[in-house]
Design a protein around this motif. Structure first.
Motif, PDB file in Angstrom:
ATOM      1  N   CYS A  40       0.837  -1.191   0.000  1.00 28.91           N
ATOM      2  CA  CYS A  40       0.000   0.000   0.000  1.00 28.91           C
ATOM      3  C   CYS A  40       0.876   1.247   0.000  1.00 28.91           C
ATOM      4  CB  CYS A  40      -0.911  -0.001   1.228  1.00 28.91           C
ATOM      5  SG  CYS A  40      -1.920   1.485   1.278  1.00 28.91           S
ATOM      6  N   CYS A  68      -4.571   3.080  -1.388  1.00 27.88           N
ATOM      7  CA  CYS A  68      -5.094   2.750  -0.042  1.00 27.88           C
ATOM      8  C   CYS A  68      -5.980   1.507  -0.049  1.00 27.88           C
ATOM      9  CB  CYS A  68      -5.879   3.946   0.505  1.00 27.88           C
ATOM     10  SG  CYS A  68      -6.601   3.632   2.128  1.00 27.88           S
ATOM     11  N   LEU A  69      -5.642   0.567   0.819  1.00 27.74           N
ATOM     12  CA  LEU A  69      -6.389  -0.683   0.934  1.00 27.74           C
ATOM     13  C   LEU A  69      -7.619  -0.520   1.824  1.00 27.74           C
ATOM     14  CD1 LEU A  69      -3.317  -3.045   1.440  1.00 27.74           C
ATOM     15  CD2 LEU A  69      -4.860  -3.086  -0.533  1.00 27.74           C
ATOM     16  N   GLY A  70      -7.742   0.621   2.457  1.00 35.91           N
ATOM     17  CA  GLY A  70      -8.886   0.873   3.325  1.00 35.91           C
ATOM     18  C   GLY A  70      -8.644   0.476   4.769  1.00 35.91           C
ATOM     19  N   ALA A  71      -7.577  -0.263   5.019  1.00 40.05           N
ATOM     20  CA  ALA A  71      -7.327  -0.766   6.371  1.00 40.05           C
ATOM     21  C   ALA A  71      -6.962   0.347   7.349  1.00 40.05           C
ATOM     22  CB  ALA A  71      -6.214  -1.807   6.332  1.00 40.05           C
ATOM     23  N   CYS A  72      -6.350   1.412   6.837  1.00 45.77           N
ATOM     24  CA  CYS A  72      -5.909   2.483   7.739  1.00 45.77           C
ATOM     25  C   CYS A  72      -7.092   3.219   8.363  1.00 45.77           C
ATOM     26  CB  CYS A  72      -5.004   3.459   6.996  1.00 45.77           C
ATOM     27  SG  CYS A  72      -5.799   4.269   5.606  1.00 45.77           S
ATOM     28  N   GLY A  97      -0.668   4.254  -0.196  1.00 52.09           N
ATOM     29  CA  GLY A  97      -1.569   5.337   0.162  1.00 52.09           C
ATOM     30  C   GLY A  97      -0.878   6.283   1.141  1.00 52.09           C
ATOM     31  N   THR A  98      -1.476   7.406   1.381  1.00 54.68           N
ATOM     32  CA  THR A  98      -0.807   8.453   2.167  1.00 54.68           C
ATOM     33  C   THR A  98      -0.398   7.972   3.558  1.00 54.68           C
ATOM     34  OG1 THR A  98      -2.177  10.039   1.014  1.00 54.68           O
ATOM     35  CG2 THR A  98      -1.024  10.832   2.954  1.00 54.68           C
ATOM     36  N   THR A  99      -1.322   7.341   4.278  1.00 50.73           N
ATOM     37  CA  THR A  99      -1.004   6.921   5.648  1.00 50.73           C
ATOM     38  C   THR A  99       0.123   5.899   5.661  1.00 50.73           C
ATOM     39  OG1 THR A  99      -3.315   7.261   6.205  1.00 50.73           O
ATOM     40  CG2 THR A  99      -1.996   6.038   7.788  1.00 50.73           C
ATOM     41  N   CYS A 100       0.024   4.913   4.815  1.00 51.62           N
ATOM     42  CA  CYS A 100       1.065   3.877   4.784  1.00 51.62           C
ATOM     43  C   CYS A 100       2.399   4.468   4.332  1.00 51.62           C
ATOM     44  CB  CYS A 100       0.648   2.737   3.868  1.00 51.62           C
ATOM     45  SG  CYS A 100      -0.681   1.732   4.579  1.00 51.62           S
ATOM     46  N   TYR A 132       0.558  -1.244   5.532  1.00 55.58           N
ATOM     47  CA  TYR A 132      -0.079  -2.523   5.249  1.00 55.58           C
ATOM     48  C   TYR A 132       0.406  -3.125   3.944  1.00 55.58           C
ATOM     49  CZ  TYR A 132      -3.419  -1.083   8.772  1.00 55.58           C
ATOM     50  OH  TYR A 132      -3.988  -0.676   9.939  1.00 55.58           O
TER      51      TYR A 132
HETATM   52  S1  FES Z   1      -3.071   4.258   3.181  1.00 52.75           S
HETATM   53 FE1  FES Z   1      -2.571   2.139   3.319  1.00 52.75          FE
HETATM   54  S2  FES Z   1      -4.389   1.200   3.972  1.00 52.75           S
HETATM   55 FE2  FES Z   1      -4.899   3.277   3.712  1.00 52.75          FE
END
Ligand code: FES
Length: 86
Positions: free
Chosen positions: A8, A43-47, A10-13, A57
């Protein structure tokens, strides 16, 4: 290909260190060479859901979610899988 590993980005990861994980493919041990496909995903949605632990993730074969993933923990998981499943 036996394992499809989605990293992932995505921004958080990304903020939590996912960029280190893009090294995974280059650092695979010989047992895993040729049977692991590493791809980046959004983003996988897990965050957004605490039940899944913390970023970053990695998702394996669309089903197994690894939280707080590192090159080491993902490699260990894959080695364990080939050990158990032949
Ligand atoms: S940014 Fe990785 S699961 Fe949302």
């Amino acid at each position: 290909m036996k394992f499809r590993v989605e990293i992932c980005l995505g921004t958080t990861c990304h903020l939590m260190g996912a960029s280190e994980l893009v090294e995974l493919e280059r650092q695979l041990p010989s047992e895993l060479a040729g049977i692991v496909e590493v791809i980046a995903c959004s983003c996988l949605g897990a965050c957004h859901n605490r039940q899944y632990g913390s970023s970053p993730y990695v998702r394996i074969n669309e089903t197994k979610l690894i939280s707080e993933a590192t090159v080491q923990t993902v490699t260990e998981y894959l080695l364990q899988e080939i050990g158990e499943n032949g």
